[in-house]
Design a protein around this motif. Structure first.
Motif, short mmCIF file in Angstrom:
data_model
loop_
_atom_site.label_atom_id
_atom_site.label_comp_id
_atom_site.label_asym_id
_atom_site.label_seq_id
_atom_site.Cartn_x
_atom_site.Cartn_y
_atom_site.Cartn_z
N GLY A 134 47.62 27.38 44.72
CA GLY A 134 47.61 26.93 46.10
C GLY A 134 48.95 26.89 46.81
O GLY A 134 49.08 26.29 47.86
N ASP A 135 49.96 27.58 46.25
CA ASP A 135 51.28 27.56 46.88
C ASP A 135 51.47 28.66 47.92
O ASP A 135 52.54 28.79 48.51
N GLY A 136 50.44 29.47 48.13
CA GLY A 136 50.53 30.54 49.12
C GLY A 136 51.26 31.76 48.61
O GLY A 136 51.57 32.67 49.39
N LEU A 137 51.53 31.79 47.32
CA LEU A 137 52.24 32.92 46.69
C LEU A 137 51.46 33.40 45.48
O LEU A 137 50.72 32.64 44.86
N LEU A 138 51.64 34.67 45.14
CA LEU A 138 51.00 35.21 43.95
C LEU A 138 51.99 35.26 42.80
O LEU A 138 53.10 35.77 42.95
N SER A 139 51.57 34.73 41.66
CA SER A 139 52.42 34.71 40.47
C SER A 139 51.98 35.81 39.51
O SER A 139 50.98 36.50 39.73
N LEU A 140 52.72 35.95 38.42
CA LEU A 140 52.35 36.89 37.37
C LEU A 140 50.95 36.58 36.86
O LEU A 140 50.13 37.48 36.66
N GLU A 141 50.64 35.31 36.66
CA GLU A 141 49.32 34.91 36.17
C GLU A 141 48.22 35.32 37.14
O GLU A 141 47.14 35.73 36.72
N ASP A 142 48.49 35.22 38.44
CA ASP A 142 47.51 35.64 39.45
C ASP A 142 47.25 37.15 39.35
O ASP A 142 46.11 37.59 39.45
N LEU A 143 48.31 37.93 39.14
CA LEU A 143 48.15 39.37 38.98
C LEU A 143 47.34 39.70 37.74
O LEU A 143 46.47 40.57 37.77
N ILE A 144 47.61 39.01 36.65
CA ILE A 144 46.87 39.24 35.40
C ILE A 144 45.39 38.91 35.61
O ILE A 144 44.52 39.69 35.20
N THR A 145 45.11 37.80 36.27
CA THR A 145 43.72 37.42 36.55
C THR A 145 43.03 38.50 37.38
O THR A 145 41.89 38.88 37.10
N LEU A 146 43.73 38.99 38.39
CA LEU A 146 43.18 40.05 39.23
C LEU A 146 42.85 41.28 38.39
O LEU A 146 41.75 41.83 38.48
N MET A 147 43.78 41.73 37.57
CA MET A 147 43.57 42.94 36.79
C MET A 147 42.48 42.76 35.74
O MET A 147 41.72 43.68 35.46
N GLU A 148 42.37 41.57 35.17
CA GLU A 148 41.30 41.32 34.21
C GLU A 148 39.95 41.35 34.89
O GLU A 148 38.98 41.86 34.33
N SER A 149 39.86 40.83 36.11
CA SER A 149 38.57 40.86 36.82
C SER A 149 38.22 42.28 37.21
O SER A 149 37.05 42.67 37.14
N VAL A 150 39.21 43.08 37.60
CA VAL A 150 38.96 44.48 37.91
C VAL A 150 38.48 45.20 36.66
O VAL A 150 37.52 45.99 36.70
N SER A 151 39.09 44.89 35.53
CA SER A 151 38.71 45.50 34.26
C SER A 151 37.27 45.13 33.91
O SER A 151 36.49 45.97 33.45
N GLU A 152 36.88 43.88 34.11
CA GLU A 152 35.51 43.45 33.83
C GLU A 152 34.52 44.15 34.75
O GLU A 152 33.45 44.56 34.31
N ASP A 153 34.88 44.30 36.02
CA ASP A 153 34.02 45.01 36.96
C ASP A 153 33.83 46.46 36.53
O ASP A 153 32.73 47.00 36.61
N GLU A 154 34.90 47.07 36.07
CA GLU A 154 34.85 48.45 35.61
C GLU A 154 33.96 48.59 34.37
O GLU A 154 33.15 49.51 34.27
N LYS A 155 34.07 47.63 33.45
CA LYS A 155 33.23 47.66 32.24
C LYS A 155 31.75 47.53 32.62
O LYS A 155 30.91 48.23 32.08
N LEU A 156 31.46 46.62 33.55
CA LEU A 156 30.08 46.42 33.99
C LEU A 156 29.54 47.69 34.64
O LEU A 156 28.40 48.09 34.38
N LYS A 157 30.35 48.33 35.46
CA LYS A 157 29.95 49.58 36.10
C LYS A 157 29.65 50.65 35.05
O LYS A 157 28.64 51.35 35.14
N ASP A 158 30.51 50.77 34.04
CA ASP A 158 30.29 51.75 32.97
C ASP A 158 29.01 51.45 32.19
O ASP A 158 28.27 52.36 31.84
N LEU A 159 28.77 50.16 31.92
CA LEU A 159 27.54 49.78 31.22
C LEU A 159 26.30 50.14 32.04
O LEU A 159 25.30 50.61 31.49
N LYS A 160 26.36 49.91 33.34
CA LYS A 160 25.22 50.24 34.19
C LYS A 160 24.96 51.74 34.17
O LYS A 160 23.81 52.17 34.13
#
Length: 142
Positions: free
Chosen positions: A55-81
């Motif tokens: 909630g500090d209005g800035l993106l940290s390294l952890e925020d980037l990792i979370t973003l990329m992990e969610s993109v990775s999960e979305d990609e896995k789900l798409k491949d499974l479908k």
């Protein structure tokens, strides 16, 4: 340090123009504009708001990792479908013994009978209806 974390740190370094190890709204807009043309203020605000974990209005390294992990999960789900749809050759929303046999034949295994396909499906058929739903297929593939 894991290789993927090092890659995330490089991405952070690219966006982090002032070196504070955080990505501000203006840094995000500046760098995204260079990558993809104009990046509207509202788009940047939405991105920061949805990704900012502390909630500090800035993106940290952890925020980037979370973003990329969610993109990775979305990609896995798409491949499974996509894989599920290949097995669901009848287009009924389920993998049936017949459609499993057909796919196995396409993959070069023509030795399986319908009864063997029923047994294969039965191992992962959680509700006992004789077919695999996408959810059962997803669990099987985990």
């Amino acid at each position: 340090m894991r290789r993927d974390v090092m890659e995330f740190e490089r991405v952070l370094g690219y966006f982090d123009e002032d070196g504070d190890r955080k990505i501000s709204l203006s840094e995000l807009r500046s760098r995204m504009s260079k990558i993809s043309g104009e990046f509207e203020l509202k788009e940047a605000e939405i991105a920061i708001e949805s990704l900012d974990s502390d909630g500090d209005g800035l993106l940290s390294l952890e925020d980037l990792i979370t973003l990329m992990e969610s993109v990775s999960e979305d990609e896995k789900l798409k491949d499974l479908k996509e894989a599920f749809e290949m097995y669901d050759s009848e287009g009924c929303g389920f993998i049936t013994p017949k459609s499993l046999k057909r796919m196995l034949n396409k993959l070069g295994d023509s030795s399986k009978s319908i009864d063997e396909c029923k047994l294969m499906i039965g191992r992962f058929d959680l509700n006992g209806d004789g077919v695999l739903s996408f959810e059962e297929f997803r669990i099987m593939m985990e």
